[in-house]
Design a protein around this motif. Structure first.
Motif, mmCIF file in Angstrom:
data_model
loop_
_atom_site.group_PDB
_atom_site.id
_atom_site.type_symbol
_atom_site.label_atom_id
_atom_site.label_comp_id
_atom_site.label_asym_id
_atom_site.label_seq_id
_atom_site.Cartn_x
_atom_site.Cartn_y
_atom_site.Cartn_z
ATOM 1 N N GLY A 85 -31.453 -19.655 -53.796
ATOM 2 C CA GLY A 85 -31.111 -19.309 -52.425
ATOM 3 C C GLY A 85 -31.188 -20.451 -51.436
ATOM 4 N N PHE A 129 -30.814 -15.208 -44.735
ATOM 5 C CA PHE A 129 -30.459 -16.588 -45.036
ATOM 6 C C PHE A 129 -29.938 -17.263 -43.774
ATOM 7 C CE2 PHE A 129 -30.239 -14.677 -49.254
ATOM 8 C CZ PHE A 129 -30.886 -15.623 -50.017
ATOM 9 N N PRO A 155 -25.263 -17.763 -51.214
ATOM 10 C CA PRO A 155 -26.677 -17.762 -51.589
ATOM 11 C C PRO A 155 -27.065 -16.508 -52.375
ATOM 12 C CG PRO A 155 -26.452 -17.307 -49.259
ATOM 13 C CD PRO A 155 -25.100 -17.700 -49.747
ATOM 14 N N HIS A 158 -29.846 -24.318 -49.837
ATOM 15 C CA HIS A 158 -28.557 -24.876 -49.444
ATOM 16 C C HIS A 158 -28.545 -26.398 -49.571
ATOM 17 C CE1 HIS A 158 -28.496 -20.923 -47.543
ATOM 18 N NE2 HIS A 158 -29.514 -21.292 -46.793
ATOM 19 N N GLN A 193 -26.382 -17.098 -55.934
ATOM 20 C CA GLN A 193 -27.450 -17.909 -56.517
ATOM 21 C C GLN A 193 -28.580 -17.033 -57.025
ATOM 22 O OE1 GLN A 193 -29.435 -21.110 -54.583
ATOM 23 N NE2 GLN A 193 -27.566 -22.061 -53.860
ATOM 24 N N SER A 196 -27.133 -12.145 -46.086
ATOM 25 C CA SER A 196 -26.437 -13.376 -45.723
ATOM 26 C C SER A 196 -25.037 -13.050 -45.234
ATOM 27 C CB SER A 196 -26.358 -14.319 -46.934
ATOM 28 O OG SER A 196 -25.642 -15.491 -46.614
ATOM 29 N N SER A 217 -24.245 -23.242 -49.826
ATOM 30 C CA SER A 217 -25.005 -22.873 -51.019
ATOM 31 C C SER A 217 -24.155 -23.125 -52.260
ATOM 32 C CB SER A 217 -25.399 -21.394 -50.974
ATOM 33 O OG SER A 217 -26.229 -21.130 -49.871
ATOM 34 N N GLY A 254 -34.033 -24.901 -47.378
ATOM 35 C CA GLY A 254 -34.162 -23.446 -47.440
ATOM 36 C C GLY A 254 -35.612 -23.013 -47.422
#
Length: 298
Positions: free
Chosen positions: A101, A298, A186, A103, A189, A272, A120, A163
Motif C-alpha cells: 500500500g 490512502f 494501492p 507509493h 497492492q 482510496s 502506487s 506511505g
C-alpha cells in the motif's frame, strides 16, 4: 539446499565474508613470514575492492530520499486517457518489493518548479527487472502531461517508498476495500500481497466505483483474481450504467457498505479514491458509526 543457502547468507555478512578472513590471512602471514606482508595486503585490497563493487551492484535501484532516473521501456493504453507505464530497474533479477500500500514519488520540473505526484506500483513482488504504474491523464494535469510526452528510452525521476499503511497478515478477519478510479492501485497492492501469502487467511471484499463501465480499470485482472481466489469478492458500481450493465448503480452507499462488508467488528476498511469520494465515504462511515480505528485512507 537450505543449508547451502544459509552458508551463502552467512558469507554475505561483512563480519564473516571480509573481517574474519582478512584477520586470519594477516595473522597467518605474520606467523609464516613478515616478508610476504606487502603481498598479503595487496591481495586483501583487491578482494575488498571486488566485494565493494559487488555490494554496489546489489543495491536497490529505488532510494527513499534520493531522486533516481528510471528508463521508460513500455507504455500501454488500458482505458480512455489512462495508461500503464513500465520502467526498467537496474538489474533484470531485481524486484521492486516495497511495503504493502505504499507509493513512489515522481517529479517533473514545470515552469521552474518541482511538481511531485505519488503513484502506487501495480506490478507485484515477483515481477523482476521492472515496475509498472497506472496513470490517468487530465487535460490540465502538469505531471501527467509531462509523463505523456516521455518517449520510450527516456528517463523519469522517482524515489520512495512513501506511505503509512502498516499491513500485518491476519490482523483482521476481513478487509473492506473501497476504490474509485485510479485509487484501485494501492488497493491492488493489498490484494496481491494477501493472495500471494498462503498463510494469510484474510477475506477481501472490494467495492469499486467508477463513472461508466468502460472506465473500470484493471477489471479483467480483478475478475481473474476473484475467479482463482475465493477469498476475494468484487462489487462494481457505476454512475452511468450501459444497457447491459449487471452491477451496482450510483455512488457508494451505506447499504452497499453494509451488504458487501457485513459486520464492522470483523472488518477493517481501506479506502482510496478522489478527494470528493473520500469525503463522501467518510460521511457514510460516520453515519454507520464505524470504528475509526478500523478505517484507513490512502
Amino acid at each position: 539446499m537450505a543449508d547451502t543457502d544459509d552458508k551463502r547468507k552467512l558469507l554475505a555478512n561483512p563480519l564473516h565474508g571480509i573481517v574474519i578472513p582478512t584477520g586470519l590471512l594477516l595473522f597467518g602471514t605474520w606467523l609464516f613470514s613478515w616478508s610476504y606482508m606487502p603481498y598479503t595486503i595487496a591481495f586483501i585490497i583487491v578482494i575488498c575492492s571486488v566485494q565493494y563493487y559487488l555490494a554496489t551492484q546489489r543495491q536497490a535501484s529505488m532510494h527513499q530520499t534520493i531522486w533516481r532516473d528510471f528508463e521508460l521501456i513500455d507504455r500501454t493504453m488500458v482505458a480512455p486517457m489512462t495508461a500503464i507505464y513500465r520502467f526498467k530497474l537496474n538489474r533484470e533479477d531485481e524486484v521492486l518489493d516495497i511495503p504493502t500500500g505504499h507509493h513512489l514519488s515522481c517529479v517533473f520540473t514545470v515552469d521552474g518548479k518541482d511538481e511531485l505526484r505519488y503513484y502506487s506500483p501495480i506490478s507485484n513482488q515477483f515481477d523482476a527487472g521492472f515496475f509498472d504504474i497506472l496513470v490517468k491523464h487530465y487535460p490540465q494535469g502538469k505531471v501527467t502531461s509531462k509523463l505523456a510526452s516521455v518517449q520510450i528510452g527516456q528517463t523519469v525521476k522517482f524515489r520512495g517508498p512513501v506511505g503509512t499503511l502498516d499491513y500485518k497478515p491476519n490482523s483482521n478477519k476481513a478487509l473492506g476495500l473501497i476504490a474509485g478510479g485510479t485509487g484501485i492501485t494501492p488497493i491492488l497492492q493489498v490484494i496481491t500481497r494477501v493472495i500471494t501469502n498462503p498463510e494469510d487467511e484474510t477475506e477481501l471484499k472490494l467495492i469499486f466505483a467508477c463513472q461508466t463501465p468502460n472506465q473500470i480499470l484493471l477489471k479483467s485482472e480483478l475478475d481473474s483474481i476473484a475467479e482463482k481466489y475465493p477469498k476475494l469478492s468484487v462489487y462494481y458500481t457505476v454512475d452511468q450504467p450501459s444497457e447491459d450493465w449487471a452491477g451496482g448503480v450510483g455512488y457508494v452507499s451505506k447499504e452497499m457498505i453494509q451488504d458487501v462488508f457485513g459486520d464492522e467488528k470483523d472488518t477493517k476498511i481501506l479506502m482510496s479514491g478522489p478527494p470528493a469520494m473520500k469525503s463522501h465515504v467518510h460521511g457514510l462511515l460516520e453515519e454507520l458509526q464505524w470504528d475509526k480505528e478500523k478505517i484507513f485512507y490512502f
